[in-house]
Every structure is written in structure tokens, then in C-alpha cells.
Design a protein around this motif. Sequence first.
Motif, PDB file in Angstrom:
ATOM      1  N   ALA A  52       0.708  -1.281   0.004  1.00 16.42           N
ATOM      2  CA  ALA A  52      -0.004   0.066  -0.072  1.00 16.42           C
ATOM      3  C   ALA A  52       1.220   1.258   0.058  1.00 16.42           C
ATOM      4  O   ALA A  52       0.568   2.125  -0.733  1.00 16.42           O
ATOM      5  N   ARG A  53       1.978   1.421   0.689  1.00 20.32           N
ATOM      6  CA  ARG A  53       3.142   2.205   0.668  1.00 20.32           C
ATOM      7  C   ARG A  53       3.636   2.444  -0.729  1.00 20.32           C
ATOM      8  O   ARG A  53       3.763   3.694  -1.244  1.00 20.32           O
ATOM      9  N   PHE A  54       3.865   1.565  -1.232  1.00 17.34           N
ATOM     10  CA  PHE A  54       4.510   1.568  -2.865  1.00 17.34           C
ATOM     11  C   PHE A  54       3.383   2.208  -3.533  1.00 17.34           C
ATOM     12  O   PHE A  54       3.490   3.213  -4.439  1.00 17.34           O
ATOM     13  N   MET A  55       2.190   1.788  -3.558  1.00 22.00           N
ATOM     14  CA  MET A  55       0.935   2.213  -4.412  1.00 22.00           C
ATOM     15  C   MET A  55       0.804   3.703  -4.091  1.00 22.00           C
ATOM     16  O   MET A  55       0.502   4.351  -5.027  1.00 22.00           O
ATOM     17  N   ARG A  56       0.787   4.036  -2.971  1.00 21.18           N
ATOM     18  CA  ARG A  56       0.636   5.758  -2.505  1.00 21.18           C
ATOM     19  C   ARG A  56       2.022   6.309  -3.220  1.00 21.18           C
ATOM     20  O   ARG A  56       1.683   7.391  -3.635  1.00 21.18           O
ATOM     21  N   ALA A  57       3.251   5.932  -3.186  1.00 26.27           N
ATOM     22  CA  ALA A  57       4.391   6.412  -3.655  1.00 26.27           C
ATOM     23  C   ALA A  57       4.022   6.496  -4.952  1.00 26.27           C
ATOM     24  O   ALA A  57       4.400   7.596  -5.853  1.00 26.27           O
ATOM     25  N   PHE A  58       3.622   5.542  -5.939  1.00 24.69           N
ATOM     26  CA  PHE A  58       3.496   5.624  -7.234  1.00 24.69           C
ATOM     27  C   PHE A  58       2.521   6.560  -7.573  1.00 24.69           C
ATOM     28  O   PHE A  58       2.663   7.275  -8.583  1.00 24.69           O
ATOM     29  N   SER A  59       1.230   6.862  -6.727  1.00 23.20           N
ATOM     30  CA  SER A  59       0.305   7.593  -7.161  1.00 23.20           C
ATOM     31  C   SER A  59       0.773   9.062  -6.819  1.00 23.20           C
ATOM     32  O   SER A  59       0.640   9.936  -7.843  1.00 23.20           O
ATOM     33  N   TYR A  60       1.768   9.201  -5.730  1.00 23.87           N
ATOM     34  CA  TYR A  60       2.301  10.680  -5.396  1.00 23.87           C
ATOM     35  C   TYR A  60       3.380  10.904  -6.873  1.00 23.87           C
ATOM     36  O   TYR A  60       3.656  12.196  -7.081  1.00 23.87           O
ATOM     37  N   TRP A  61       3.906   9.842  -7.266  1.00 20.09           N
ATOM     38  CA  TRP A  61       5.080  10.164  -8.227  1.00 20.09           C
ATOM     39  C   TRP A  61       4.282  10.835  -9.451  1.00 20.09           C
ATOM     40  O   TRP A  61       4.745  11.845 -10.369  1.00 20.09           O
ATOM     41  N   MET A  62       3.133  10.195  -9.779  1.00 17.47           N
ATOM     42  CA  MET A  62       2.355  10.552 -11.102  1.00 17.47           C
ATOM     43  C   MET A  62       1.554  12.212 -10.598  1.00 17.47           C
ATOM     44  O   MET A  62       1.633  12.926 -11.629  1.00 17.47           O
ATOM     45  N   VAL A  63       1.358  12.211  -9.517  1.00 14.37           N
ATOM     46  CA  VAL A  63       1.000  13.664  -8.948  1.00 14.37           C
ATOM     47  C   VAL A  63       2.190  14.513  -9.203  1.00 14.37           C
ATOM     48  O   VAL A  63       2.054  15.861  -9.928  1.00 14.37           O
ATOM     49  N   LEU A  64       3.499  14.400  -9.002  1.00 11.36           N
ATOM     50  CA  LEU A  64       4.462  15.060  -9.117  1.00 11.36           C
ATOM     51  C   LEU A  64       4.848  15.053 -10.599  1.00 11.36           C
ATOM     52  O   LEU A  64       4.948  16.310 -10.987  1.00 11.36           O
ATOM     53  N   ASP A  65       4.758  14.145 -11.388  1.00  6.47           N
ATOM     54  CA  ASP A  65       4.887  14.249 -12.739  1.00  6.47           C
ATOM     55  C   ASP A  65       4.134  15.002 -13.520  1.00  6.47           C
ATOM     56  O   ASP A  65       4.587  16.099 -14.457  1.00  6.47           O
ATOM     57  N   LEU A  66       2.828  15.131 -13.070  1.00  7.07           N
ATOM     58  CA  LEU A  66       1.844  15.701 -13.970  1.00  7.07           C
ATOM     59  C   LEU A  66       1.495  17.040 -13.311  1.00  7.07           C
ATOM     60  O   LEU A  66       1.277  17.995 -14.357  1.00  7.07           O
ATOM     61  N   TYR A  67       1.441  17.387 -11.893  1.00  4.01           N
ATOM     62  CA  TYR A  67       0.986  18.633 -11.630  1.00  4.01           C
ATOM     63  C   TYR A  67       1.964  19.194 -10.789  1.00  4.01           C
ATOM     64  O   TYR A  67       1.934  20.423 -10.273  1.00  4.01           O
ATOM     65  N   ARG A  68       3.207  18.723 -10.337  1.00  2.25           N
ATOM     66  CA  ARG A  68       4.614  19.143  -9.506  1.00  2.25           C
ATOM     67  C   ARG A  68       3.821  19.769  -8.320  1.00  2.25           C
ATOM     68  O   ARG A  68       4.675  20.363  -7.403  1.00  2.25           O
ATOM     69  N   GLN A  69       2.622  19.652  -7.687  1.00  2.16           N
ATOM     70  CA  GLN A  69       2.294  19.995  -6.536  1.00  2.16           C
ATOM     71  C   GLN A  69       1.019  19.007  -5.987  1.00  2.16           C
ATOM     72  O   GLN A  69       0.364  18.415  -6.676  1.00  2.16           O
ATOM     73  N   GLY A  70       0.710  19.047  -4.746  1.00  2.91           N
ATOM     74  CA  GLY A  70      -0.538  18.581  -4.362  1.00  2.91           C
ATOM     75  C   GLY A  70      -0.786  18.509  -2.899  1.00  2.91           C
ATOM     76  O   GLY A  70       0.057  18.861  -2.201  1.00  2.91           O
ATOM     77  N   PRO A  71      -2.162  18.165  -2.370  1.00  4.82           N
ATOM     78  CA  PRO A  71      -2.299  18.152  -0.939  1.00  4.82           C
ATOM     79  C   PRO A  71      -1.389  17.259  -0.202  1.00  4.82           C
ATOM     80  O   PRO A  71      -1.086  16.029  -0.688  1.00  4.82           O
ATOM     81  N   GLY A 107       7.241  20.702  -5.549  1.00  2.00           N
ATOM     82  CA  GLY A 107       8.052  19.572  -6.403  1.00  2.00           C
ATOM     83  C   GLY A 107       9.208  18.815  -5.493  1.00  2.00           C
ATOM     84  O   GLY A 107       9.288  17.829  -5.356  1.00  2.00           O
ATOM     85  N   ILE A 108       9.849  19.750  -4.838  1.00  2.00           N
ATOM     86  CA  ILE A 108      11.003  19.172  -3.990  1.00  2.00           C
ATOM     87  C   ILE A 108      10.528  18.476  -2.903  1.00  2.00           C
ATOM     88  O   ILE A 108      11.076  17.343  -2.638  1.00  2.00           O
ATOM     89  N   GLU A 109       9.374  18.847  -2.165  1.00  6.05           N
ATOM     90  CA  GLU A 109       8.991  17.972  -1.018  1.00  6.05           C
ATOM     91  C   GLU A 109       8.179  16.673  -1.517  1.00  6.05           C
ATOM     92  O   GLU A 109       8.211  15.716  -0.891  1.00  6.05           O
ATOM     93  N   LEU A 110       7.548  16.771  -2.603  1.00  4.69           N
ATOM     94  CA  LEU A 110       6.950  15.553  -3.159  1.00  4.69           C
ATOM     95  C   LEU A 110       8.101  14.396  -3.609  1.00  4.69           C
ATOM     96  O   LEU A 110       8.048  13.163  -3.384  1.00  4.69           O
ATOM     97  N   SER A 115      15.205  13.890 -11.886  1.00  2.00           N
ATOM     98  CA  SER A 115      15.171  14.850 -10.761  1.00  2.00           C
ATOM     99  C   SER A 115      15.440  16.485 -11.238  1.00  2.00           C
ATOM    100  O   SER A 115      14.943  17.027 -10.337  1.00  2.00           O
ATOM    101  N   SER A 116      16.226  16.886 -12.285  1.00  2.00           N
ATOM    102  CA  SER A 116      16.228  18.136 -12.468  1.00  2.00           C
ATOM    103  C   SER A 116      14.762  18.608 -12.990  1.00  2.00           C
ATOM    104  O   SER A 116      14.793  20.186 -12.420  1.00  2.00           O
ATOM    105  N   VAL A 117      13.981  18.067 -13.485  1.00  2.00           N
ATOM    106  CA  VAL A 117      12.762  18.579 -13.728  1.00  2.00           C
ATOM    107  C   VAL A 117      11.607  18.765 -12.566  1.00  2.00           C
ATOM    108  O   VAL A 117      11.289  19.891 -12.037  1.00  2.00           O
ATOM    109  N   TYR A 118      11.804  17.811 -11.836  1.00  3.92           N
ATOM    110  CA  TYR A 118      10.949  17.583 -10.575  1.00  3.92           C
ATOM    111  C   TYR A 118      11.384  18.671  -9.672  1.00  3.92           C
ATOM    112  O   TYR A 118      10.647  19.056  -8.843  1.00  3.92           O
ATOM    113  N   ARG A 119      12.747  18.880  -9.311  1.00  5.53           N
ATOM    114  CA  ARG A 119      13.311  19.736  -8.135  1.00  5.53           C
ATOM    115  C   ARG A 119      13.442  21.203  -8.539  1.00  5.53           C
ATOM    116  O   ARG A 119      13.560  21.934  -7.899  1.00  5.53           O
TER     117      ARG A 119
END
Length: 537
Positions: free
Chosen positions: A162-181, A199-202, A247-251
Motif C-alpha cells: 500500500a505504501r508503494f502504491m501511494r508513492a506510485f500515485s504521488y509520483w504521478m502527481v509530481l510528474d503531472l502537476y508538480r504539487q498536491g495536498p 515539487g521538492i517536497e514531493l 530529478s532536475s525537472v521535478y526539483r
Amino acid sequence: MKKINILFGFILGINLLFCSCTDDLNQLPITETTSKDVYAKAANYKSVLAKIYASYILAGQGQGGDNGDLTTINGQDYSRGYFNLQEAGTDEVANTWLSGNNLVDLTYMNWSSKDSWASDSYYWLFFNITLCNEFIRHCADSELTKFSPAEQNEIHAFKAEARFMRAFSYWMVLDLYRQGPKVDETTPATGFIPEAYDGIELFDFIEKELKELVIEGGANSLPDTNEYGRASKPTAWALLARLYLNSSVYRGKVDTKYYTECITACHKIISNPTFYLEPDYAKLFNADNHKRTHEILFALVCDATTSVTWGGGTYLVCGSCGNSSSQNPEKYGLTNGWGMFRARGEITSKFGDLSTTLDSRAMFYTDGQEQYFTGAIDNQSEGYFFEKFTNLTDEGVAASNSAATGCSTDYPMIRLADVYLMAAEALLRGGAGISRTEALELVNKVRMRAYKNDEKGKITDGELTLDFILDERGRELYLESIRRTDLIRFDKFTTDSYIWQWKGGVLDGRAVNAKYNIYPIPATDLTANPNLTNSLY
């Protein structure tokens, strides 16, 4: 039928509802069965974990999304929206049903914070994150004391997934939106407006989670191997590699690059003798692709008997087949084609002359089709149709009645060939951990498979450049929902350094505003959560 015990089992009749216009994205899902009832039995934990995996490919409890879990604008599952966000505006896909499928703005790279697919995908991701948080919350040691030691150990293993799937979802949030709750299992369940991740915190959160999940011998780590379609250590290493490569894109910091870390993560998989390239490229995308566990590191599992979806493999197979061309749908194990999308000429041109190419990955239907556009992008006679995904078994038999129950072809999300290419690219970008000779060998392994071991497929050291890697990723990974991410990393998605037809909404293509490298947070959520902003929009 695929033997996947967990993914599409009994889900306890849980009918999850989730309101998109909420001031709290960490609400408990409203259920007909309460959480107290669900988590009273150890056996139910596996069923809830099944729901977490299934929620990426299914839109509801019934066939094709009936009895939906989430009210969305398009009424489709997450995988279909993710494909549209990652492919519609790129050099790969030309959509046919523009207004009817709400794809005008994505296709022409002119969307706003009200875009339906950007909005739907955002809420699906946080729906999935909510499921994961609630599951993890009920894996606390204090709550498991009522179960036997063996049951507790099993639930701890489920928690890691479940932790992996949450990280997987948050990676897509990072990749698509660069921010999120900013929400996790410790966040108050109600009456709380979350802070925002940037982005850096994600990036840091995802990295921390994944690194904990791959610790050898760690009490909270993922298993070394798992059932097909479920997360394991190699899955997490591959996602870490993808995180590090971008990393250079996300951060957003040119001085913060993780290319050596990317190579280290890739090597954890490359050095594992369990994994090797599937000799027959086409078999990675047919209805028996669940048998390719030696290359497919993670997939969204589709089965026309147990999990009927109009997204995932169904969308890829049916959508790729024309409904007004001379194609025979039976050739792909279909009852009929949808004619949803075709290939833009730029991606097919990367294979050279399709009539003479030796590259087996050049899987396109050309009869009666023009390669390039002379007019509107929705003209079905212009642009070749894709033949990469099929609903055929290894024996060449249709796996299902696609018109009634969809396709049984799984949707590969991460493959070994991608890992090989990531490692080579990271070396070219300055990473350490492999030599240039080793990087060339990895690329040529992918090439030799494509050319069916013909030596003509090999490239020389002088040809191993970053531009070559981008083109090779296009040839190897087209339709696999990674093209937008790749083009952004190479600074070619919005800029004039690479132009394709109808980029920016004009036939000859043009550069667009750099803000389109990031999708906007839905306008409804900006109203609900003032901690979120769309500074670019």
C-alpha cells in the motif's frame, strides 16, 4: 483466465463514493460497510489491498465502470485519463474523436484549469491515495494485536505494498502537476485542509518511502518477489530510477541531479538474473503478456472475465484499430475497432522506411493511410494505425469478446527495456556506476531484440547520444504513457527544438507556452484548498 489471486477478488461489497468538490482530500471514503467492520477480520485486509490495485484500472464495482467509485466528468477509469495526459499532446498520438472525447485542448496543447481529463486524473489519484492512507492507518501495531502473529506478519507485508502504491500515485502527481495536498496516514480524517507539497517536497517524500521499501531485511520492506501485478523490491527500484532520472525537472534545481542514484537503482534490477528481455517484442503487448514477468516489472492487470474496463489494455487495443479503414479487427482479436487514435508521422518516421525496416517494433497499419497530415488531425485516413497492442493469446486466438467484455491485455507500466535505457541515459547525463561500454551494451540489447538478433540493429559508440536515446525510447516505448515525461526531460515538449504536426494547434506545428509542461490543479480544488495554487495558469 489469469491466475491472480489478489487483484480482482471479492471486495466486500464496498461501494466507495468520493466527492470531487471537497475541502478535504483526506476524507474517509463513505461506505455501506464501515471501516470498523471491514478491518475486523484479517482476511479482509487482502480484499482491501485488492481494491487499491484495482482502482487504477477500474472505475467502479460493475462492468466497465458501472456503480462508479468516483463521480468524474468523463466517467472513465484512471488509466484511460493517464494515457490521454501522457500521449495526446505528443508526437505519438493523433486523436480522432476530439470534441466527443474532450480531447481538443490536450491534442492542441491549449488546456486550462477546467480541462476534464486533467481534473478527472487528479481526483482519481487522490482517491487512490486516500484508499492507501486509510489502509495504512489500519495497519498500526495497536490495531493488529487482535490477530495471530502470522496474520500480523502478512498484514505488515500488505502495508508495504500500500505504501508503494501511494508513492506510485504521488509520483504521478509530481510528474503531472508538480504539487498536491500533503496527506498521509497521520493526517486528520475530517475537518482539515492539507498543506501543499511543492515539487521538492514531493520528490523527497517519494524517495524516502521507496528507499524504506527496498531496504534488505527491513521489517517494512517489500518482498523480493511477488505475485504478478503486485509490487516488489524491483518494482520500487524501477520507480526510484524514474524519479531520479527526472530529478532536475521535478526539483527545479539545475544543481540537484541524481543520475548516479538512477544508475544504482537500475543496476539493482539489471544485475538480478530473474529479469531478461522477452525475445519476442510483440508478446509483451498481447493478451498473454501476464506471462512476461521476466521483463514486465509492473502492470495494471486487465481481465475480461473478472475486471471489465474500457481503459487499460482495452483502450489501447480497441482504440488503435480503425473503424473506417480496411483493417480487419479479427486480426487483433477484436469484434470491432474504435478508431480512437492514430500515429503522428513523426513517431513512425523514427523507424525509417516502414516497407524495408528490420525493426520489429514498427507495428503500424499503413494500407490506405497517409503517413503525414495535409489537413485536419481527425481525418482517419491520415496517420497510420497502431498494431502494437492486441487481444490475442500466444496461440493467436481472441482472448475475449471485446465488444461485450473488453480486452484481456494488461497495461505494462514499467519494463526492463525501460530500465536499460534509463541507465544508459543517466550515464550520458553524467552519472557514475557503469561505463560507457556497458551503457552501449544495454542499448544494443534492446536494439538486437528489436532486430531479431540481426547485427544491423547495433549502434556504434559514436551513435550513442542523448538525442539517439530519446528517439530510441520513442521506438521502444510508444503508447506506454511515458512520452510526455521524456519530451519534457529533454526540453522538447513545449519548445521549438522539436516540432511535430499539429503541435500547438497548427498543421505545421509550433512552440507553446512553457506552462504546458505542467497540468493545472482543478479549479474546484483551488477553491476548496487555498494552500494550492496554479501560478502558471
